[in-house]
Structure formats: C-alpha cells, structure tokens
Design a protein around this motif. Structure first.
Motif, PDB file in Angstrom:
ATOM      1  N   ARG A 178     -16.905  19.694  -0.506  1.00 14.77           N
ATOM      2  CA  ARG A 178     -17.333  20.224   0.795  1.00 14.77           C
ATOM      3  C   ARG A 178     -16.371  21.302   1.286  1.00 14.77           C
ATOM      4  N   GLN A 182     -17.234  25.420   1.789  1.00 17.19           N
ATOM      5  CA  GLN A 182     -17.014  26.172   3.017  1.00 17.19           C
ATOM      6  C   GLN A 182     -16.193  27.432   2.765  1.00 17.19           C
ATOM      7  N   THR A 183     -15.191  27.333   1.895  1.00 19.91           N
ATOM      8  CA  THR A 183     -14.321  28.487   1.643  1.00 19.91           C
ATOM      9  C   THR A 183     -14.935  29.487   0.669  1.00 19.91           C
ATOM     10  N   ASN A 186     -21.212  30.868   2.390  1.00 18.39           N
ATOM     11  CA  ASN A 186     -22.428  30.122   2.729  1.00 18.39           C
ATOM     12  C   ASN A 186     -23.413  30.132   1.567  1.00 18.39           C
TER      13      ASN A 186
END
Length: 249
Positions: A178, A182-183, A186
C-alpha cells in the motif's frame, strides 16, 4: 351652436363638453375589459424587459456569447460520455491473435504461468488478467525509487500497473505494498499471488518486472531492477498484442 358650427362657449370662454352618464353601470363593462387588457399587456412588457435587460444591455454580444458557451459545454459533455476511450482491454489469459504461442509459459513470447491472483477490489482471477507493467515486490524490498521510476514511465503510456506481493502474504506485506502504491503514482493495483506461481517462477532477491502485452504475451523480464532504468521504448510496445512479434528463445 354658433352660426359657424362651433359649440357655444361657457361663461369662462371654454368649449362645452358633453358628458354622457349611463343609467346602468353595466354599460361600462366593455371599457373596463379593454382597460384591464391594456394593463395586462403593459405588465407583461415590463416583466419581459426585466428578464431580457441584462442580455440586451450591451447589444447582441452577450446572448451570442452565452449561446456559444452553452454549445461548448454540451459538446464537451457528449464527447466525454460517448467519445473514444484509451483504456487498454483486459486480457482473458488466452491468446487473441491467430499466431499460436509456442514459447513456454513464463518465458518471453509465451504467456504468464497459469495460476490464480486476487487484484484489489476485484474477484479472484487468472494470472492472464495481469497485462501491462507487473512488478514482483519481495518483502523488505527497499525499492521505492526504482519502482517509482518505472511506474511513472508506464503511466505516460496509459498502461495498467500491478504490484504483486510475496507468496507468504502477511499484514506487513499488505502494508508495504500500500505504501509503495501511494509513492509510485495513482493507478497502481495491489495483487496477491494466491498460488505462488509467479514467486516460484521468478526467484529474485530484488524488484522484478514483467512486461506483458495486451493479449497476455510476456515481452520481457527484468530482474533486480535498480533506480534510473529507462524502459520507455519497451513500454510503448506493450500497448499492442505481442503474438508473433517476439522471437521464441
């Protein structure tokens, strides 16, 4: 009446005015109806002037601009709803071209190894659902920068991006994926390798990348990927089927 035909003047020198007072007030109904009709017309004209005043204050320019903006908004909405979409179709896990796939599963020119995977937000499906950029992320990978570099390149070509966790799935595995999703931008999807077929086929200590065409054919495998890797030329080719385009090893 004077001899010249004019009415006689009164004591003050003014002409006489004949006023007829009807015996019955109902004789005035016709005049009253006409008066009320004129009043209604006058009020309608006033309301129309209040409504159209802001548009006619500056001449015809304002209504023309308003109509043009309305047409632009409607046209943009229709193009968004009914226009062509650039999304890449999901692979069915089965070759779609007429050229047979002769390479072994898991090798460039062949399909991914047969197995079951679970993509976040979707029911369990075959590994053939993984098309685009597939990143195999081992536990404790420490590959944030390398993953960010390649996923941003894939994003430019509107490719699907998957982060596949270790077969030994734990809460720590899910948390790490997760955070990486995010890093890395998108759109990256988290995948659980339910049967471990991908983990067993591609054994690597670091980040492993699978480049998969839209028809599920594997184009290339990159092991132990490091930051700064440029894959744009290869990623661009993934937007089309790969059968018959990749030489069999």
């Amino acid at each position: 009446m004077r001899q010249d035909g004019d009415p006689e003047r009164d004591d003050y020198g003014l002409p006489r005015v004949e006023v007829i007072i009807p015996d019955d007030a109902r004789e005035l109904d016709r005049d009253l109806i006409a008066y009320r009709r004129e009043e209604r017309q006058r009020r309608r004209r006033q309301r129309m002037r209040r409504l159209t005043g802001p548009f006619t204050r500056y001449g015809l320019a304002t209504p023309i601009i308003a109509v043009a903006l309305l047409i632009a908004v409607v046209s943009g909405t229709l193009m968004t709803v009914f226009g062509p979409r650039s999304a890449i179709p999901r692979a069915s896990g089965t070759p779609t071209a007429d050229v047979p796939v002769t390479a072994q599963p898991g090798r460039p020119g062949g399909l991914l190894p047969t197995g079951k995977v679970t993509i976040t937000g979707e029911p369990q499906g075959p590994t053939g659902d993984l098309v685009g950029l597939v990143a195999l992320v081992p536990d404790g990978c420490r590959c944030e920068q390398a993953l960010r570099d390649v996923t941003r390149q894939a994003q430019k070509y509107d490719l699907r991006r998957f982060l596949v966790g270790s077969h030994h799935w734990t809460k720590k595995t899910a948390d790490e994926l997760r955070a990486l999703a995010q890093t890395s931008g998108n759109g990256a999807r988290i995948v659980r390798d339910e049967e471990g077929v991908l983990s067993r086929t591609y054994r690597a200590a670091g980040l492993t990348l699978l480049l998969v065409h839209t028809d599920g054919v594997l184009r290339d495998v990159r092991l132990n990927v490091q930051p700064g890797l440029n894959l744009q030329a290869e990623l661009d080719k993934l937007r089309s089927p790969g059968q018959g385009l990749i030489p069999t090893p």
